[in-house]
Enzyme design. Structure first.
Site, short mmCIF file in Angstrom:
data_model
loop_
_atom_site.label_atom_id
_atom_site.label_comp_id
_atom_site.label_asym_id
_atom_site.label_seq_id
_atom_site.Cartn_x
_atom_site.Cartn_y
_atom_site.Cartn_z
N ASP A 2 19.16 -22.01 -82.40
CA ASP A 2 19.51 -23.59 -81.28
C ASP A 2 19.17 -24.27 -80.53
O ASP A 2 18.72 -23.12 -79.82
CB ASP A 2 20.99 -23.18 -81.04
CG ASP A 2 21.67 -24.12 -81.91
OD1 ASP A 2 21.49 -25.13 -82.02
OD2 ASP A 2 23.08 -23.60 -80.87
N GLY A 3 18.69 -25.01 -81.14
CA GLY A 3 17.80 -25.28 -79.07
C GLY A 3 17.25 -25.90 -79.34
O GLY A 3 15.45 -26.88 -78.61
N HIS A 19 11.18 -28.21 -83.78
CA HIS A 19 11.53 -27.39 -85.14
C HIS A 19 10.19 -26.49 -85.33
O HIS A 19 10.48 -25.50 -85.77
CB HIS A 19 11.75 -28.52 -85.76
CG HIS A 19 13.08 -29.03 -86.50
ND1 HIS A 19 15.05 -28.21 -85.97
CD2 HIS A 19 13.86 -30.30 -85.30
CE1 HIS A 19 15.80 -29.34 -85.56
NE2 HIS A 19 15.15 -30.26 -85.59
N ARG A 53 22.86 -35.91 -88.98
CA ARG A 53 21.59 -36.86 -88.13
C ARG A 53 20.84 -37.93 -88.73
O ARG A 53 21.15 -38.07 -89.68
CB ARG A 53 20.92 -35.42 -88.00
CG ARG A 53 21.13 -34.46 -87.29
CD ARG A 53 20.53 -33.17 -86.90
NE ARG A 53 21.03 -31.84 -86.08
CZ ARG A 53 20.41 -30.90 -85.27
NH1 ARG A 53 19.74 -31.00 -85.37
NH2 ARG A 53 21.45 -29.77 -85.05
N LEU A 113 12.73 -6.00 -96.35
CA LEU A 113 13.40 -6.58 -95.44
C LEU A 113 13.85 -8.21 -96.28
O LEU A 113 13.05 -8.21 -97.34
CB LEU A 113 12.63 -7.63 -93.99
CG LEU A 113 13.63 -8.40 -93.29
CD1 LEU A 113 14.23 -7.91 -92.50
CD2 LEU A 113 12.52 -9.46 -92.08
N ARG A 170 23.14 -15.25 -80.46
CA ARG A 170 23.37 -17.42 -81.11
C ARG A 170 22.77 -17.44 -79.12
O ARG A 170 22.37 -16.78 -78.15
CB ARG A 170 24.21 -17.92 -80.42
CG ARG A 170 25.23 -18.93 -80.59
CD ARG A 170 25.54 -19.84 -81.22
NE ARG A 170 24.93 -21.01 -81.28
CZ ARG A 170 26.19 -22.04 -81.72
NH1 ARG A 170 27.02 -21.87 -82.72
NH2 ARG A 170 25.33 -23.73 -82.06
N ARG A 176 29.76 -20.92 -79.27
CA ARG A 176 30.85 -21.18 -80.68
C ARG A 176 30.22 -20.04 -82.36
O ARG A 176 29.29 -20.37 -81.89
CB ARG A 176 30.77 -22.76 -81.31
CG ARG A 176 31.11 -23.68 -80.16
CD ARG A 176 31.35 -25.14 -80.44
NE ARG A 176 29.95 -25.64 -80.67
CZ ARG A 176 29.25 -26.51 -79.49
NH1 ARG A 176 30.13 -27.02 -78.38
NH2 ARG A 176 27.38 -26.34 -79.82
C1 FPP Z 1 18.32 -26.50 -84.27
O1 FPP Z 1 18.26 -26.98 -83.43
C2 FPP Z 1 17.67 -25.88 -85.68
C3 FPP Z 1 17.62 -26.09 -86.80
C4 FPP Z 1 18.89 -27.64 -87.14
C5 FPP Z 1 16.52 -26.99 -87.55
C6 FPP Z 1 16.12 -24.68 -88.00
C7 FPP Z 1 15.32 -24.44 -88.80
C8 FPP Z 1 13.67 -24.20 -89.08
C9 FPP Z 1 12.88 -23.44 -86.93
C10 FPP Z 1 12.33 -24.00 -90.09
C11 FPP Z 1 12.82 -23.05 -89.99
C12 FPP Z 1 12.17 -22.69 -92.02
C13 FPP Z 1 12.55 -22.26 -92.91
C14 FPP Z 1 11.42 -22.27 -94.21
C15 FPP Z 1 13.25 -21.04 -92.87
P1 FPP Z 1 19.04 -28.26 -83.03
O2 FPP Z 1 17.76 -29.09 -83.99
O3 FPP Z 1 20.54 -27.86 -83.40
O4 FPP Z 1 18.39 -27.84 -81.32
P2 FPP Z 1 19.99 -28.32 -80.23
O5 FPP Z 1 20.48 -27.85 -80.59
O6 FPP Z 1 18.50 -28.91 -79.34
O7 FPP Z 1 19.90 -30.39 -81.23
#
Ligand code: FPP
Length: 236
Positions: A2-3, A19, A53, A113, A170, A176
């Protein structure tokens, strides 16, 4: 994880930068988890709610999953990491579904793993799916309603082959569960950090584990006892 979005926005950059950085962090955490002898690591990559989104962000994420899988699968396999995807994969594009299927098949015998990637996953949806499966089995006479217990219910979950998570981390300070592994987290320890996922690193991961090690896990009892010994004392 998250974040990511907030991390990008805080720097005056598009959310997609967060991301991209999140992928680098994930790679580092997977490497460390393997080194520490952790056997199962489960990450929430895309929730059933994430479809709401903006379409540009959803498309960016779908393309990112595709790119990361193509680029990393050989290395993941070389490291003896098993990849498993958890969730309803049916709405994803055909090429991504194909890649997911190939990655799972290629890595199925890897033992170091297991990396569970939750994609289009929602805890409530998983529970409804389990209830439907049991109801079908009951209708065909395979089981009776009286047969249904926690063991039978768990056997219908995506995670049926894994123990419940010991620790939930988290990031980004949210307090949450957000529809993540609702059944499986019943007795998990929860560690909340203000650190945004793109800034999470090996030190933060170790901090979470050290914090976890100081907990006294009672599972509703009065003294620290492992889940395994609890189960064996309940069921045998
Ligand atoms: C949540 O942060 C993150 C996501 C919705 C995407 C996470 C995905 C990756 C890091 C790619 C992983 C790749 C593979 C192949 C497993 P958010 O967008 O909700 O951030 P925010 O809370 O700041 O809005």
């Amino acid at each position: 994880m998250d974040g990511n979005g907030r991390w990008g926005t805080k720097r005056g950059l598009p959310r997609s930068h967060g991301h991209n950085k999140g992928v680098i962090v994930l790679k580092n955490i997977i490497k460390l988890a393997k080194k520490l002898g952790i056997k199962v690591l489960t990450v929430y990559a895309f929730s059933t709610e994430n479809w709401s989104r903006p379409v540009e962000e959803v498309n960016f994420l779908l393309t990112l999953f595709d790119k990361v899988l193509q680029k990393e699968i050989a290395e993941i396999n070389k490291e003896s990491i098993r990849l498993k995807f958890i969730g309803d994969l049916s709405p994803f594009p055909e090429n991504l579904k194909q890649l997911i299927c190939e990655s799972e098949e290629m890595t199925i015998n890897n033992k170091e793993l297991t990396l569970n990637v939750c994609m289009n996953y929602g805890g409530r949806q998983e529970l409804v799916k389990a209830a439907k499966e049991l109801s079908k089995k009951s209708l065909t006479g395979e089981i009776t309603p009286e047969d249904i217990d926690e063991k039978l219910f768990e056997a219908e979950l995506y995670t049926k082959e894994f123990s419940d998570p010991e620790l939930l981390i988290r990031t980004s300070g949210e307090k949450r569960i957000s529809n993540f592994l609702l059944w499986q987290l019943a007795y998990s320890e929860i560690y909340i950090t203000e650190v945004l996922w793109p800034e999470f690193n090996e030190t933060e991961f170790i901090k979470a584990i050290i914090d976890y090690q100081s907990r006294n896990r009672r599972f509703g009892g009065i003294e620290s006892i492992s889940k395994e010994s609890l189960n064996s004392s309940l069921y045998h």
